[in-house]
Write a protein that holds these residues in place. Sequence first.
Motif, mmCIF file in Angstrom:
data_model
loop_
_atom_site.group_PDB
_atom_site.id
_atom_site.type_symbol
_atom_site.label_atom_id
_atom_site.label_comp_id
_atom_site.label_asym_id
_atom_site.label_seq_id
_atom_site.Cartn_x
_atom_site.Cartn_y
_atom_site.Cartn_z
ATOM 1 N N ARG A 47 -5.127 5.074 6.804
ATOM 2 C CA ARG A 47 -5.149 6.215 5.669
ATOM 3 C C ARG A 47 -3.622 7.028 6.132
ATOM 4 O O ARG A 47 -3.531 7.354 7.295
ATOM 5 N N ALA A 87 0.901 -0.960 -0.037
ATOM 6 C CA ALA A 87 0.032 0.008 -0.068
ATOM 7 C C ALA A 87 0.854 1.213 -0.029
ATOM 8 O O ALA A 87 1.911 1.194 0.616
ATOM 9 N N GLN A 88 0.293 2.128 -0.787
ATOM 10 C CA GLN A 88 1.054 3.710 -0.820
ATOM 11 C C GLN A 88 0.551 4.456 0.127
ATOM 12 O O GLN A 88 0.953 5.143 0.848
ATOM 13 N N HIS A 89 -0.924 4.533 0.214
ATOM 14 C CA HIS A 89 -1.808 5.756 0.918
ATOM 15 C C HIS A 89 -2.680 5.167 1.888
ATOM 16 O O HIS A 89 -3.112 5.891 2.808
ATOM 17 N N LYS A 90 -3.484 4.119 1.581
ATOM 18 C CA LYS A 90 -4.503 3.532 2.452
ATOM 19 C C LYS A 90 -4.405 1.925 2.432
ATOM 20 O O LYS A 90 -3.975 1.475 1.547
ATOM 21 N N THR A 122 -6.306 -2.133 -0.926
ATOM 22 C CA THR A 122 -5.259 -1.112 -0.842
ATOM 23 C C THR A 122 -5.655 -0.015 -1.662
ATOM 24 O O THR A 122 -6.108 -0.174 -2.825
ATOM 25 N N ASP A 123 -5.172 1.297 -1.583
ATOM 26 C CA ASP A 123 -5.181 2.477 -2.192
ATOM 27 C C ASP A 123 -6.583 2.504 -3.047
ATOM 28 O O ASP A 123 -7.402 2.880 -2.709
ATOM 29 N N ALA A 169 4.031 3.634 4.005
ATOM 30 C CA ALA A 169 3.943 3.037 2.674
ATOM 31 C C ALA A 169 4.513 1.708 2.833
ATOM 32 O O ALA A 169 5.756 1.680 3.430
#
Length: 131
Positions: free
Chosen positions: A94, A51-54, A126-127, A103
């Motif tokens: 998030r 995941a990068q953001h959420k 994710t994301d 991340a």
Amino acid sequence: MNRRITTVMGTAFAAASAAGMALSAAGPAAASQFYGGTLHPGEQRCVQQSAQHKVRVDGKATGQGAKFKLQYQGATVPGTGSPGPVTAYAAELRDTWAGWPGAGDYTACATNNGTADTNVRLTLKTDGEFT
């Protein structure tokens, strides 16, 4: 009456096809991870995704329930473990909320700590897979 059913089915098929194309265009990292099956006493199943953001995990279990947790880079994220065996579970993180670990790789697990089999459904998104 047959025309109505055909039209509804055609609309549903078109929507499903469009959704499938959107997922395939997003690339392999955009496919939510899922486990569904029976856990015998003492067994654990996990799903993993970057995941990068959420990140969001949802779980359900039958009978005595299961113990759920969300891990980041191999360590349980504080506040995301169920207090014990439960039949319904959800956790969401998030990057705009306090407590975002960063991340990287996230792992959601369900463990049967009970004395009887339990059926488990575990989903990790994710994301762009959820809003």
